[in-house]
Scaffold this motif. Structure first.
Motif, PDB file in Angstrom:
ATOM      1  N   MET A  94      -4.157 -13.853 -56.593  1.00  0.00           N
ATOM      2  CA  MET A  94      -3.508 -14.770 -55.667  1.00  0.00           C
ATOM      3  C   MET A  94      -3.372 -14.068 -54.315  1.00  0.00           C
ATOM      4  N   ASP A  95      -3.709 -14.758 -53.227  1.00  0.00           N
ATOM      5  CA  ASP A  95      -3.579 -14.153 -51.913  1.00  0.00           C
ATOM      6  C   ASP A  95      -2.146 -14.283 -51.400  1.00  0.00           C
ATOM      7  N   LEU A  96      -1.842 -13.552 -50.336  1.00  0.00           N
ATOM      8  CA  LEU A  96      -0.483 -13.492 -49.821  1.00  0.00           C
ATOM      9  C   LEU A  96       0.042 -14.867 -49.417  1.00  0.00           C
ATOM     10  N   LYS A  97      -0.794 -15.674 -48.785  1.00  0.00           N
ATOM     11  CA  LYS A  97      -0.348 -17.001 -48.348  1.00  0.00           C
ATOM     12  C   LYS A  97       0.106 -17.842 -49.545  1.00  0.00           C
ATOM     13  N   ASN A  98      -0.666 -17.826 -50.625  1.00  0.00           N
ATOM     14  CA  ASN A  98      -0.286 -18.583 -51.822  1.00  0.00           C
ATOM     15  C   ASN A  98       0.956 -17.997 -52.483  1.00  0.00           C
ATOM     16  N   GLU A  99       1.057 -16.660 -52.498  1.00  0.00           N
ATOM     17  CA  GLU A  99       2.250 -16.022 -53.055  1.00  0.00           C
ATOM     18  C   GLU A  99       3.494 -16.419 -52.266  1.00  0.00           C
ATOM     19  N   MET A 100       3.382 -16.425 -50.953  1.00  0.00           N
ATOM     20  CA  MET A 100       4.507 -16.809 -50.097  1.00  0.00           C
ATOM     21  C   MET A 100       4.904 -18.261 -50.335  1.00  0.00           C
ATOM     22  N   GLU A 101       3.926 -19.115 -50.444  1.00  0.00           N
ATOM     23  CA  GLU A 101       4.210 -20.533 -50.673  1.00  0.00           C
ATOM     24  C   GLU A 101       4.877 -20.736 -52.029  1.00  0.00           C
ATOM     25  N   ALA A 102       4.372 -20.065 -53.062  1.00  0.00           N
ATOM     26  CA  ALA A 102       4.970 -20.175 -54.392  1.00  0.00           C
ATOM     27  C   ALA A 102       6.401 -19.639 -54.382  1.00  0.00           C
ATOM     28  N   TYR A 103       6.601 -18.517 -53.710  1.00  0.00           N
ATOM     29  CA  TYR A 103       7.949 -17.946 -53.615  1.00  0.00           C
ATOM     30  C   TYR A 103       8.886 -18.921 -52.924  1.00  0.00           C
ATOM     31  N   TRP A 104       8.441 -19.460 -51.786  1.00  0.00           N
ATOM     32  CA  TRP A 104       9.269 -20.380 -51.000  1.00  0.00           C
ATOM     33  C   TRP A 104       9.655 -21.611 -51.820  1.00  0.00           C
TER      34      TRP A 104
END
Length: 159
Positions: free
Chosen positions: A1-11
């Motif tokens: 998973m790339d950072l953008k997707n990780e950030m979105e999932a976290y958010w």
């Protein structure tokens, strides 16, 4: 998973507190990129510097959950960072451009929990020698209660 997707999932799963902390971190990174601050730590802590005179500075930071320890008060290490930064700034302002001051020793006393809306640190040069500068700092809460006090010794080096 790339950072953008990780950030979105976290958010998407974050609590309101987690969203506030992440938003603060992102704002700090943006301020650093815009050269509003010279260091990441001062940017992430949103340090507001004011020179009071030739040997005294004031740095104020907002109290946010980013600064919390496990008891919900400002982490002592971050209070120490605030004092070290303020004392180092006071020391460096007293030097010519071809010199810098680096921390060689620091003593801290914590007197009250770091709580409230902001912390305000006043730091001043007590002694300016040929090789070392001795400083002191006091941190106050928003009710003017003393949170901590520190002395620091800074070694003078050539840039």
């Amino acid at each position: 998973m790339d950072l953008k997707n990780e950030m979105e999932a976290y958010w998407n799963e974050a609590s309101e507190e987690e969203k506030m902390v992440l938003t603060g971190i992102m704002k700090g990174l943006k301020r650093k990129r815009e050269n509003t601050y010279s260091t990441y730590i001062s940017s992430l802590m949103d340090m507001q510097l004011r020179k009071l005179n030739e040997s005294t500075v004031e740095i104020t930071i907002p109290v946010t959950h980013f600064l919390d320890n496990t008891m919900g008060i400002v982490h002592g290490g971050l209070t120490a960072t605030l004092m070290d930064t303020a004392m180092g700034t006071a020391a460096n302002l007293s030097l010519p451009e071809n010199s810098a001051a680096v921390t060689s020793e620091m003593k801290i006393n914590y007197t009250s929990p770091g709580t409230g809306k902001f912390l305000r640190c006043i730091a001043q040069v007590l002694h300016h020698g040929k090789n070392v500068i001795v400083t002191e700092a006091k941190v106050y809460g928003d009710q003017e209660q003393l949170i901590s006090l520190s002395t620091g010794t800074f070694f003078i080096i050539k840039k």
